[in-house]
Motif scaffolding. Structure first.
Motif, PDB file in Angstrom:
ATOM      1  N   ALA A   1       0.834  -1.207   0.000  1.00  0.00           N
ATOM      2  CA  ALA A   1       0.000   0.000   0.000  1.00  0.00           C
ATOM      3  C   ALA A   1       0.866   1.253   0.000  1.00  0.00           C
ATOM      4  CB  ALA A   1      -0.939  -0.011   1.206  1.00  0.00           C
TER       5      ALA A   1
ATOM      6  N   GLU B   1       0.528   6.894  -6.841  1.00  0.00           N
ATOM      7  CA  GLU B   1      -0.916   7.114  -6.984  1.00  0.00           C
ATOM      8  C   GLU B   1      -1.239   8.059  -8.150  1.00  0.00           C
ATOM      9  OE1 GLU B   1      -4.748   6.328  -6.437  1.00  0.00           O
ATOM     10  OE2 GLU B   1      -3.137   5.341  -5.345  1.00  0.00           O
ATOM     11  N   ARG B   2      -0.506   9.176  -8.252  1.00  0.00           N
ATOM     12  CA  ARG B   2      -0.800  10.131  -9.335  1.00  0.00           C
ATOM     13  C   ARG B   2      -0.556   9.512 -10.711  1.00  0.00           C
ATOM     14  NH1 ARG B   2       2.522  15.091  -8.068  1.00  0.00           N
ATOM     15  NH2 ARG B   2       2.728  14.435  -5.935  1.00  0.00           N
TER      16      ARG B   2
ATOM     17  N   LEU C   1      -0.670   6.358 -11.418  1.00  0.00           N
ATOM     18  CA  LEU C   1      -1.712   5.346 -11.637  1.00  0.00           C
ATOM     19  C   LEU C   1      -3.025   5.999 -12.073  1.00  0.00           C
ATOM     20  CD1 LEU C   1      -1.108   2.867  -8.661  1.00  0.00           C
ATOM     21  CD2 LEU C   1      -0.870   2.361 -11.090  1.00  0.00           C
ATOM     22  N   GLN C   2      -3.361   7.133 -11.464  1.00  0.00           N
ATOM     23  CA  GLN C   2      -4.596   7.838 -11.853  1.00  0.00           C
ATOM     24  C   GLN C   2      -4.514   8.304 -13.303  1.00  0.00           C
ATOM     25  OE1 GLN C   2      -5.143  10.951  -8.966  1.00  0.00           O
ATOM     26  NE2 GLN C   2      -6.162   9.600  -7.492  1.00  0.00           N
TER      27      GLN C   2
ATOM     28  N   ARG D   1       2.229   1.670  -3.488  1.00  0.00           N
ATOM     29  CA  ARG D   1       1.159   2.131  -4.395  1.00  0.00           C
ATOM     30  C   ARG D   1       0.872   3.618  -4.177  1.00  0.00           C
ATOM     31  NH1 ARG D   1      -1.603  -0.321  -7.642  1.00  0.00           N
ATOM     32  NH2 ARG D   1      -1.762  -2.541  -7.863  1.00  0.00           N
ATOM     33  N   GLN D   2       0.930   4.035  -2.923  1.00  0.00           N
ATOM     34  CA  GLN D   2       0.628   5.429  -2.623  1.00  0.00           C
ATOM     35  C   GLN D   2       1.662   6.357  -3.281  1.00  0.00           C
ATOM     36  OE1 GLN D   2       0.308   6.233   1.538  1.00  0.00           O
ATOM     37  NE2 GLN D   2      -0.917   8.059   1.228  1.00  0.00           N
ATOM     38  N   LYS D   3       2.907   5.913  -3.357  1.00  0.00           N
ATOM     39  CA  LYS D   3       3.950   6.719  -3.986  1.00  0.00           C
ATOM     40  C   LYS D   3       3.639   6.953  -5.471  1.00  0.00           C
ATOM     41  CE  LYS D   3       7.641   5.072  -0.979  1.00  0.00           C
ATOM     42  NZ  LYS D   3       8.841   4.230  -0.900  1.00  0.00           N
TER      43      LYS D   3
END
Length: 150
Positions: free
Chosen positions: A96, A103-104, A106-107, A99-101
């Motif tokens: 997690a 996130e942008r 991925l969006q 993934r948070q690193k």
């Protein structure tokens, strides 16, 4: 005179207690015999049940031992599962965090993916329309040829 009366009274009381004691001893022996007789009767009437009871008690003790072993093994397995669960939570937290690193990014990729899928659907719709138009032209040409041949 008082002493003599007291001595007679004490002697009479001692004799009475001696007789009472003899009666008690006789009653005690009688009661013991009666208990023994009753126990023998009970034993005679329950001989098969007593041996079955002993057998069942042995079986119960064996099952209790099996249950104790199973409970010990269960406790060990639960402890192992808890350790695995803790490690699993740690891995999930690391994933997690990674993934948070991103996130942008991925969006943005998800948005691009949605646009590509939309464009693909539009292309597919246009190809279908083009195919229908080709088929209509082909039919019209076949009909024109058929009309000219008549």
């Amino acid at each position: 005179a008082r002493r003599e009366a007291a001595a007679r009274r004490v002697a009479a009381e001692a004799e009475r207690l001696s007789m009472e004691r003899a009666h008690v001893e006789r009653d005690r022996a009688h009661v013991a015999e009666e208990f023994e007789r009753m126990e023998k009767l009970i034993e005679a009437q329950t001989a098969g049940d007593a041996s079955r009871r002993d057998e069942l008690a042995g079986q119960k003790a064996a099952k209790d031992g099996e249950i104790d072993e199973l409970q010990r093994r269960l406790a060990a397995a639960l402890a192992e599962r808890d350790a695995i669960d803790a490690e699993l939570r740690d891995c999930d937290a690391k994933i997690a965090s990674a993934r948070q690193k991103f996130e942008r990014q991925l969006q943005r990729l998800e948005q691009r993916d949605a646009m590509v899928k939309s464009s693909a659907a539009d292309c597919e719709a246009e190809l279908d329309a083009l195919e229908r138009e080709k088929e209509a032209i082909s039919r019209a040409a076949i009909e024109a040829e058929a009309d000219a041949a008549q």
